[in-house]
Scaffold this motif. Structure first.
Motif, short mmCIF file in Angstrom:
data_model
loop_
_atom_site.label_atom_id
_atom_site.label_comp_id
_atom_site.label_asym_id
_atom_site.label_seq_id
_atom_site.Cartn_x
_atom_site.Cartn_y
_atom_site.Cartn_z
N LYS A 17 2.99 -5.50 -0.57
CA LYS A 17 2.42 -6.84 -0.49
C LYS A 17 1.35 -6.93 0.59
O LYS A 17 0.30 -7.54 0.40
N GLY A 18 1.63 -6.30 1.74
CA GLY A 18 0.65 -6.31 2.82
C GLY A 18 -0.64 -5.62 2.43
O GLY A 18 -1.73 -6.11 2.73
N VAL A 19 -0.53 -4.49 1.73
CA VAL A 19 -1.72 -3.76 1.28
C VAL A 19 -2.53 -4.59 0.30
O VAL A 19 -3.77 -4.69 0.41
N ILE A 20 -1.86 -5.22 -0.66
CA ILE A 20 -2.56 -6.03 -1.66
C ILE A 20 -3.23 -7.24 -1.01
O ILE A 20 -4.36 -7.59 -1.36
N LEU A 24 -7.12 -8.14 -0.93
CA LEU A 24 -7.58 -9.44 -1.41
C LEU A 24 -8.51 -10.10 -0.40
O LEU A 24 -9.56 -10.65 -0.77
N VAL A 25 -8.13 -10.06 0.87
CA VAL A 25 -8.98 -10.64 1.92
C VAL A 25 -10.32 -9.92 1.99
O VAL A 25 -11.38 -10.56 2.09
N MET A 26 -10.30 -8.60 1.92
CA MET A 26 -11.55 -7.83 1.96
C MET A 26 -12.42 -8.16 0.77
O MET A 26 -13.65 -8.27 0.88
N SER A 27 -11.80 -8.33 -0.39
CA SER A 27 -12.55 -8.65 -1.60
C SER A 27 -13.20 -10.03 -1.50
O SER A 27 -14.38 -10.21 -1.82
N LEU A 28 -12.44 -11.02 -1.04
CA LEU A 28 -12.96 -12.38 -0.94
C LEU A 28 -14.13 -12.44 0.05
O LEU A 28 -15.15 -13.08 -0.23
N TYR A 29 -13.97 -11.77 1.19
CA TYR A 29 -15.05 -11.79 2.17
C TYR A 29 -16.27 -11.02 1.67
O TYR A 29 -17.42 -11.41 1.95
N SER A 30 -16.04 -9.96 0.92
CA SER A 30 -17.16 -9.21 0.34
C SER A 30 -17.95 -10.07 -0.62
O SER A 30 -19.19 -10.07 -0.60
N TRP A 31 -17.26 -10.81 -1.48
CA TRP A 31 -17.96 -11.67 -2.43
C TRP A 31 -18.67 -12.82 -1.72
O TRP A 31 -19.73 -13.28 -2.16
N PHE A 32 -18.07 -13.29 -0.63
CA PHE A 32 -18.75 -14.32 0.18
C PHE A 32 -20.08 -13.78 0.71
O PHE A 32 -21.10 -14.46 0.68
N PHE A 145 -3.04 4.58 -0.08
CA PHE A 145 -1.89 4.47 0.83
C PHE A 145 -0.77 3.67 0.17
O PHE A 145 0.41 4.05 0.23
N GLY A 146 -1.13 2.55 -0.45
CA GLY A 146 -0.12 1.75 -1.15
C GLY A 146 0.52 2.50 -2.29
O GLY A 146 1.74 2.38 -2.52
N THR A 147 -0.27 3.31 -2.99
CA THR A 147 0.29 4.09 -4.10
C THR A 147 1.28 5.14 -3.60
O THR A 147 2.37 5.30 -4.15
N VAL A 173 6.54 3.35 -10.09
CA VAL A 173 5.29 4.10 -10.25
C VAL A 173 4.16 3.18 -10.72
O VAL A 173 3.03 3.24 -10.22
N SER A 174 4.46 2.33 -11.70
CA SER A 174 3.43 1.41 -12.19
C SER A 174 3.00 0.44 -11.09
O SER A 174 1.81 0.13 -10.95
N GLU A 175 3.96 -0.01 -10.30
CA GLU A 175 3.64 -0.88 -9.17
C GLU A 175 2.72 -0.17 -8.18
O GLU A 175 1.76 -0.75 -7.66
N ALA A 176 3.00 1.10 -7.94
CA ALA A 176 2.19 1.87 -7.00
C ALA A 176 0.78 2.08 -7.53
O ALA A 176 -0.20 2.00 -6.78
N LEU A 177 0.65 2.36 -8.83
CA LEU A 177 -0.67 2.61 -9.40
C LEU A 177 -1.52 1.35 -9.44
O LEU A 177 -2.75 1.43 -9.39
N VAL A 178 -0.88 0.20 -9.54
CA VAL A 178 -1.63 -1.05 -9.53
C VAL A 178 -2.38 -1.21 -8.21
O VAL A 178 -3.50 -1.72 -8.15
N VAL A 179 -1.78 -0.73 -7.12
CA VAL A 179 -2.43 -0.84 -5.81
C VAL A 179 -3.69 0.02 -5.78
O VAL A 179 -4.72 -0.39 -5.23
N THR A 180 -3.65 1.19 -6.36
CA THR A 180 -4.85 2.04 -6.43
C THR A 180 -5.93 1.36 -7.25
O THR A 180 -7.12 1.37 -6.88
N ALA A 181 -5.53 0.76 -8.38
CA ALA A 181 -6.50 0.04 -9.21
C ALA A 181 -7.12 -1.13 -8.44
O ALA A 181 -8.33 -1.39 -8.55
N ALA A 182 -6.30 -1.82 -7.65
CA ALA A 182 -6.82 -2.92 -6.84
C ALA A 182 -7.83 -2.42 -5.81
O ALA A 182 -8.87 -3.05 -5.58
N GLY A 183 -7.53 -1.27 -5.19
CA GLY A 183 -8.46 -0.70 -4.22
C GLY A 183 -9.81 -0.36 -4.85
O GLY A 183 -10.87 -0.63 -4.27
#
Length: 234
Positions: A17-20, A24-32, A145-147, A173-183
């Motif tokens: 959760k912390g990684v995601i 999310l914060v990095m993504s929002l600030y990047s789009w800003f 790292f999250g994966t 495993v699917s939960e872990a791979l979702v973090v890589t996709a988010a990155g």
């Protein structure tokens, strides 16, 4: 089973959760930053074109200086104001009666003032762009790292339950791979827009440098062709 990312996030551990949330914060600030730079660079481009058009139509430098005071966003206006102030100081200090070698030496502070002003404007316009570069390079590793952490958790669950069935392994495993996709989802737009706006900034710098060069040449021709009273008197 239907893939529900939100449900997977709620069921994930604190580390995932912390990684995601970090991504999310990095993504929002990047789009800003992306939207901010888009608006800013459009205004800068428009202000620059308007200033240069009015500058070359002005009758004298005093009139051009008044125009430059109103063009706050145009880098060319800031360069002109810095050079003009240096020129005013030079004229007051020397009283307009200079030997040729003194006139040549007097152009150096003016050129340095223009270069320093241009560098400051480019630095101001490029502010926050390094964050896009950092996001583009760091986000995949944060996701990785999250994966890795998620897979470690899955193997721990296998050891606790004593079962290696697909039903036990697959959710972790699917939960872990979702973090890589988010990155990757955070990194790819950041890299694309960093390159895009870096090129835009290079264009702005090139146009401003060209204006500074033309302006310095104009001043230099006028400055060096004035009647050399000091030399004539000698």
């Amino acid at each position: 089973m239907e893939l529900n990312v939100f449900t997977m996030f709620l069921e994930a551990g604190l580390t995932i959760k912390g990684v995601i949330l970090l991504l999310l914060v990095m993504s929002l600030y990047s789009w800003f930053i992306v939207f901010q730079k888009e608006v800013l660079y459009r205004k800068v481009r428009q202000a620059s074109e308007e200033f240069k058009e009015q500058f070359w139509k002005s009758k004298n430098l005093a009139e051009a200086h008044k125009i430059a005071k109103q063009a706050e966003l145009a880098p060319e206006a800031m360069v002109f104001r810095s050079a003009y102030q240096e020129l005013q100081k030079l004229n007051k200090a020397q009283g307009g009666e200079l030997r040729l070698e003194n006139r040549l030496a007097g152009m150096e502070p003016l050129k340095r003032a223009a270069s320093k002003s241009l560098a400051g404007e480019i630095s101001r316009l490029g502010r926050s762009l390094p964050f896009l570069a950092s996001t583009g390079s760091a986000s995949p590793f944060i996701g990785l790292f999250g994966t890795v952490w998620g897979i470690m958790t899955s193997f721990h669950e296998i050891g606790v339950r004593g079962s290696a069935s697909l039903a036990v392994v697959a959710p972790g495993v699917s939960e872990a791979l979702v973090v890589t996709a988010a990155g990757l989802a955070v990194a790819i737009p950041a890299v694309v827009f960093y390159n895009y706006y870096t090129n835009k900034l290079v264009e702005i710098e090139g146009d401003s440098q060209a204006f500074a060069t033309d302006f310095i040449n104009l001043i230099e021709r006028d400055f060096l062709t004035r009647p050399r009273t000091a030399e004539t008197q000698e």
